[in-house]
Design an enzyme around this catalytic site. Structure first.
Site, short mmCIF file in Angstrom:
data_model
loop_
_atom_site.label_atom_id
_atom_site.label_comp_id
_atom_site.label_asym_id
_atom_site.label_seq_id
_atom_site.Cartn_x
_atom_site.Cartn_y
_atom_site.Cartn_z
N GLY A 152 37.94 -47.10 11.64
CA GLY A 152 38.90 -47.73 12.76
C GLY A 152 38.61 -49.19 12.86
N GLU A 153 38.79 -49.75 13.94
CA GLU A 153 38.61 -51.26 14.04
C GLU A 153 40.02 -51.81 13.61
OE1 GLU A 153 34.88 -53.01 12.52
OE2 GLU A 153 33.83 -51.37 13.56
N GLY A 154 40.78 -51.25 12.96
CA GLY A 154 41.86 -51.99 12.31
C GLY A 154 41.41 -51.94 10.76
#
EC number: 2.4.2.21
Length: 350
Positions: free
Chosen positions: A315-317
């Site tokens: 996640g987190e981009g």
């Protein structure tokens, strides 16, 4: 709802520029189609950016964070305080996305939409909508007012990005419990069974996945009236950060900025955005296919061709950020290669 800004049509594709880029691709010193997806990507970007020679140099990464009431049901492998701790890590430069943003010379916009414990962190934009969402196993995750505020937060980040000439936007997320919320939203929107989309998230074992699935099934039954309705599914079952991502993707399409979508949670937000406003789909590129089992199904539903398949589940981009060099190289190849005429190389006979 009044002022439903998300229904405004996306900017149109510049068909003449797309055709000009395609014509250029066909004259570059290589066998036609030999760069495959990179060729298609460059041509697609040309049509979206309205220029024969596209670029992805100016990058904006927005990380939206918020806590989830459904964590009280024991659906996560990590404690809820990790959300706030990771916000510290983002702005202190120690998170994966922080490292990637530095390496890519990206602007990093970290937005707190509602951790359980209020934070006062320099470098974070605090737009608190609440102390996390409510537990959607017992009632709606958020009110309509809160949901609209979260959508607007995503839009605001895009408007900030546009003001500095951003060419490529990445949305990321942080929120313990958000794979549960994302799975529930997707199941409601698609009206599908929970086991099709529910996975381990940040590391649940088989027993944990089974429990998470049961929690989602109970919630889907509780909120059955919202099934098939993207906006109300988002508000009843989602998170502030998922709603912000949805708003960001819609705003990118309306403002003419290409969005590079990350993994499972971001793809759920993209699904909601496309169901709310189908015209935004053209502006969404997909960075990677993640390890979360439901991600493949979402990508197929969205008819998306991801750039990477590395088994990521952070996640987190981060997965979208890892795909940025490919996007940039696709542009460089398109813009910098010589044509057969320029290089005095014989083309294949017609």
């Amino acid at each position: 709802m009044s002022n439903s800004w998300w229904l405004k049509p996306a900017q149109a594709i510049d068909v003449p520029m797309r055709e000009a880029a395609l014509a250029r691709q066909q004259q570059l010193t290589k066998p036609a189609g030999s760069l495959a997806q990179l060729e298609r990507l460059a041509v697609q970007l040309a049509g979206l950016q309205g220029r024969e020679r596209p670029a992805a140099d100016k990058l904006w990464i927005a990380i939206f964070a918020g806590d989830h009431g459904v964590v009280a049901e024991g659906v996560s492998a990590y404690p809820q305080e990790v959300t706030g701790q990771m916000l510290h890590n983002f702005v202190n430069g120690g998170a994966a996305i922080s490292v990637l943003a530095r390496q890519l010379s990206a602007q990093l916009d970290v937005v707190d939409l509602g951790t359980v414990a209020p934070l006062d962190l320099p470098g974070v934009r605090h737009l608190r909508i609440g102390a996390g969402t409510a537990n959607f196993a017992h009632g709606p995750a958020m009110s309509a007012e809160q949901g609209l505020a979260a959508l607007q937060a995503g839009r605001d980040s895009v408007l900030r990005a546009k003001a500095v000439g951003t060419e490529l936007f990445i949305g990321g997320e942080m929120g313990i419990g958000n794979t549960t919320a994302a799975s529930a939203v997707a199941c409601s929107v698609l009206e599908c069974a929970a086991p099709l989309l529910v996975g381990p998230g940040t590391g649940l074992n088989a027993e944990g996945i089974e429990h998470k699935t049961r929690v989602i099934e109970r919630a889907l039954a509780l909120h059955a009236e919202q099934a098939g309705d993207p906006l109300h599914s988002l508000f009843c079952l989602g998170g502030f950060e998922i709603a912000a991502l949805t708003g960001a993707y819609l705003a990118c399409a309306q403002e003419g900025i290409v969005a590079l979508v990350d993994g499972f949670i971001c793809s759920v937000a993209a699904l909601v955005a496309v169901r709310l406003n189908p015209s935004c789909r053209n502006w969404l590129l997909f960075g990677h296919r993640g390890a979360e089992p439901g991600h493949r199904h979402l990508l197929e539903t969205l008819q998306a061709e991801p750039l990477l398949d590395l088994g990521l589940r952070l996640g987190e981009g981060s997965g979208a950020a890892l795909a940025v060099p490919l996007v940039r190289l696709a542009c460089e190849l398109h813009n910098g290669m010589a044509t057969f005429a320029e290089a005095a190389v014989a083309d294949r006979p017609a």
